[in-house]
Write an enzyme that holds these catalytic residues in place. Structure first.
Site, short mmCIF file in Angstrom:
data_model
loop_
_atom_site.label_atom_id
_atom_site.label_comp_id
_atom_site.label_asym_id
_atom_site.label_seq_id
_atom_site.Cartn_x
_atom_site.Cartn_y
_atom_site.Cartn_z
N ARG A 14 0.79 -1.13 0.10
CA ARG A 14 -0.06 -0.11 0.13
C ARG A 14 0.92 1.32 0.02
O ARG A 14 1.08 1.91 -0.96
CB ARG A 14 -0.95 -0.01 1.34
CG ARG A 14 -2.39 0.85 0.85
CD ARG A 14 -1.76 2.41 1.56
NE ARG A 14 -1.43 2.56 2.79
CZ ARG A 14 -1.00 3.69 3.38
NH1 ARG A 14 -0.89 4.91 2.41
NH2 ARG A 14 -0.72 3.64 4.69
N GLU A 43 -4.41 10.60 10.56
CA GLU A 43 -3.40 11.12 9.56
C GLU A 43 -2.94 12.59 10.19
O GLU A 43 -3.61 13.51 10.80
CB GLU A 43 -4.28 11.47 8.23
CG GLU A 43 -3.20 11.97 7.13
CD GLU A 43 -4.08 11.99 5.81
OE1 GLU A 43 -3.31 12.40 4.95
OE2 GLU A 43 -5.28 12.42 5.83
#
Length: 519
Positions: A6, A136
Site C-alpha cells: 500500500r 492522519e
C-alpha cells in the site's frame, strides 16, 4: 504490520501487478511471517480490486484473512463496500489527526468529522469488517493541536476500534518528540492499542520507531526496503534488527527470509537496493579494511550482533588497495590456496597496485593474480587469444575474425552478430561447437561501467555472468580503455577457468578427428 503493497506502492514510479502483489503477500505472510499486511487503498482501480481479491483468497486458505488490511476512507461507505466485495475483513480507516487537516481539508468541525467516522464504523460492523483508525498527520496534531487529538480518541475509544494508528505523515518527528508524544497517548489512554507509522524524510524513521516502542507502541508499520511516499517508510529489516538487538523485543519475523523478500520486492518495484542499505545491501557484510579482517581472525573483534548468517548471508572480505594481508588470507582460505608469507606479501602488493588504478578485484580473480605473480601457483593459461578483428559498418552486421590457441592448437573462425562482442562470441561458439563438439557457457548478464571517479575517457569495466552446462555461475570482469576489449578479456578468462571441467582434452579430440579422417 508491513505496508509495502500500500504505502510502498506510493513510491514514485512503483506499481505492482496483481500477481506480483500476491507473490509478495504470500512471502510476507508464509515465509517472513509478518503479523499483518496492508495491501491496497480502496477504490483505486479494477486491477487493484483483482489484486486484493487474490490476496484475500490466499490469506483465507492460510487461515490468516484477518491479517490482510486495506486503507479506506470516510466516503459514504463506498470504501467499506469495496473491501467487502474483495473478501476483506479489515479496514484501516483514514481520518484526520490534526485540527488543520480537519478544518482546512474537510472544512468540518471536529464533532462533524467524529460523527462521520462513527457512521462509517457502524456500517463496517454491519458488514462484519473490523476497523483500525488512522489519525492522519497525528505528529503535527500533537505539535499544534494536542487537545484535538485527545478529543478524537476520547470520543471514539468506545466505538470498537481495534487499533488507533498514529502516523508521522510528513516525517517531521525526532525520536525525543516521538517518545514524548507516545508517552502522552499511552498514559492518557492506557487501555488502547496504538500503532506507529513512521516516514523517513529526516532519515529518522527507524529511530522514531524505536522511541515509539520504548514508550508504549504495540504495533509498528514498515515496508520492505523502506519503500513509500517521498523518502519512504521505516525498512522492515532494519526495524526487526533494532527491536531484537537494542530492546530485546521478540517478534515472529523469520530473519533469514528478510534478504529474499528484499530482493523480490527490488525486482518487482524496479527500485534498486542501495549497496550500503543495512541488513540487505550488497556491501553491508563486506569488510574492506585489512585491520578488520585481522581482527576477525583474532576472536572476531570486528563483529557485532548483525552476523550475516542470521539473515541468510555470509561475510566477505573485499580485495583492493585497503585490503591488507588479512583480507587476502581470508579469500585464499576460502579458495583453498595456501601461500607462504612471502608469496602472500607479493600478491598483496599486486592487489594494492590494481586498487590504486581503481580496478575491482573479485575472489574469482585471485587465482589468476596468484598465477601471474608467482608463475607456478597455477598452470599456464591453456587458452590464448592470438589475434582478432572486429568491424562495424553502416548497413552491415558487425563482423569478427578470431585466432585462438587451445592447448597449443590453433583455431580460426569468423562470424557476424548483433554487435561487435556478439560477433566475437559467436565465432568462439563456432570453434567450441564445430571443431571441439563442446558446450559453450551461456551469457546471463553483461554490465559495463566506469570505475568510481572515472571520466568519459577513463578505463571501462566489463563484468559478465556466465552459466555453465552443469548450471554453475561464473562471474568474470576485466578493465580496458575499450569496452569490447574488456569484454573479450573477461571471456577468455572465463574459458581458462572452465577448461579443466571438460572430460576430453583438445589433443584427444583432434587426434580422434584425424584418425577418423584417415579411415
Amino acid at each position: 504490520m508491513d505496508s509495502t503493497l500500500r504505502d510502498g506502492e506510493q513510491t514514485n514510479g512503483v506499481s505492482f501487478l496483481p500477481h506480483e502483489k500476491l507473490s509478495v503477500a504470500r512471502m510476507l505472510l508464509r515465509d517472513v511471517k509478518v503479523d499483518r499486511i496492508e495491501v491496497a487503498s480502496a477504490r483505486v482501480s479494477e486491477g487493484e480490486k483483482d489484486a486484493v481479491k487474490r490476496v484475500c483468497r490466499y490469506a483465507n486458505m492460510l487461515g490468516r484473512l484477518k491479517a490482510v488490511e486495506v486503507l479506506g476512507f470516510v466516503d459514504g461507505n463506498k470504501s467499506v463496500d469495496w473491501i467487502a466485495e474483495c473478501g476483506g475483513t479489515v479496514i484501516n480507516l483514514l481520518s484526520k489527526g490534526s485540527l488543520k487537516h480537519c478544518t482546512h481539508q474537510l472544512n468540518k468541525t471536529p464533532d462533524e468529522h467524529i460523527a462521520d467516522i462513527r457512521n462509517t464504523i457502524a456500517y463496517a460492523r454491519s458488514k462484519n469488517i473490523s476497523v483500525n483508525l488512522y489519525l492522519e498527520d497525528w505528529s503535527n496534531g500533537m505539535k499544534d493541536s494536542p487537545e484535538y487529538v485527545f478529543h478524537m480518541v476520547e470520543a471514539l475509544r468506545n466505538e470498537g476500534i481495534v487499533r488507533f494508528m498514529l502516523p508521522d505523515t510528513l516525517g517531521v518527528l525526532t525520536p525525543e518528540q516521538t517518545g514524548s508524544f507516545f508517552k502522552s497517548m499511552t498514559e492518557r489512554f492506557p487501555d488502547q492499542h496504538f500503532d506507529f507509522h513512521a516516514h523517513n524524510d529526516y532519515d529518522l524513521a527507524v529511530g522514531n520507531s524505536l522511541a515509539a516502542v520504548m514508550n508504549g507502541a504495540k504495533g509498528l508499520h514498515c515496508t520492505v526496503n523502506g519503500l513509500g511516499e517521498r523518502c519512504g517508510n521505516a525498512p522492515l529489516a532494519s526495524v526487526q534488527a533494532v527491536l531484537k538487538d537494542q530492546l530485546g523485543v521478540m517478534t515472529n519475523i523469520e530473519e533469514d527470509m528478510l534478504n529474499e523478500i528484499s530482493h523480490l520486492v527490488e525486482g518487482y518495484s524496479g527500485i534498486a537496493i542501495a549497496a550500503n542499505q543495512p541488513i540487505v545491501g550488497n556491501n553491508v557484510f563486506t569488510q574492506v579494511a585489512g585491520v578488520h579482517a585481522d581482527g576477525d581472525n583474532k576472536h572476531n573483534l570486528y563483529c557485532n550482533a548483525l552476523v550475516p548468517e542470521r539473515f541468510g548471508r555470509k561475510r566477505e572480505y573485499a580485495l583492493g588497495k585497503n585490503s591488507g594481508k588479512a583480507n587476502i588470507e581470508r579469500n585464499l582460505q576460502e579458495l583453498g590456496l595456501e601461500l607462504t608469507p612471502e608469496q602472500t606479501k607479493r600478491v598483496t602488493q599486486r592487489i594494492t597496485e590494481l586498487g590504486d588504478r581503481k580496478a575491482i578485484v573479485t575472489q574469482d580473480d585471485l587465482p589468476f593474480i596468484v598465477a601471474d605473480v608467482l608463475k607456478h601457483s597455477t598452470p599456464e593459461k591453456r587458452i590464448r587469444l592470438k589475434g582478432y578483428m572486429v568491424s562495424l559498418s553502416y548497413g552491415l552486421k558487425p563482423h569478427a575474425c578470431i585466432k585462438v590457441d587451445i592447448d597449443g592448437i590453433r583455431f580460426e573462425a569468423d562470424a557476424t552478430g548483433d554487435g561487435q562482442y556478439d560477433a566475437f562470441v559467436k565465432a568462439l561458439r563456432h570453434i567450441y561447437k564445430v571443431n571441439l563438439g563442446r558446450t559453450f557457457p551461456m551469457l546471463e548478464n553483461y554490465t559495463v561501467s566506469i570505475p568510481p571517479g572515472g571520466r568519459t575517457d577513463a578505463l571501462v569495466q566489463t563484468q559478465i555472468v556466465w552459466r555453465t552446462k552443469d548450471d554453475k555461475t561464473i562471474r568474470t570482469h576485466a578493465i580496458d580503455a575499450d569496452q569490447t576489449e574488456a569484454a573479450i578479456k573477461a571471456t577468455i578468462k572465463m574459458l581458462n577457468m572452465i577448461e579443466d571441467t571438460y572430460p576430453t582434452t583438445v589433443h584427444d579430440i583432434m587426434a580422434a578427428k584425424e584418425a577418423q579422417s584417415k579411415e
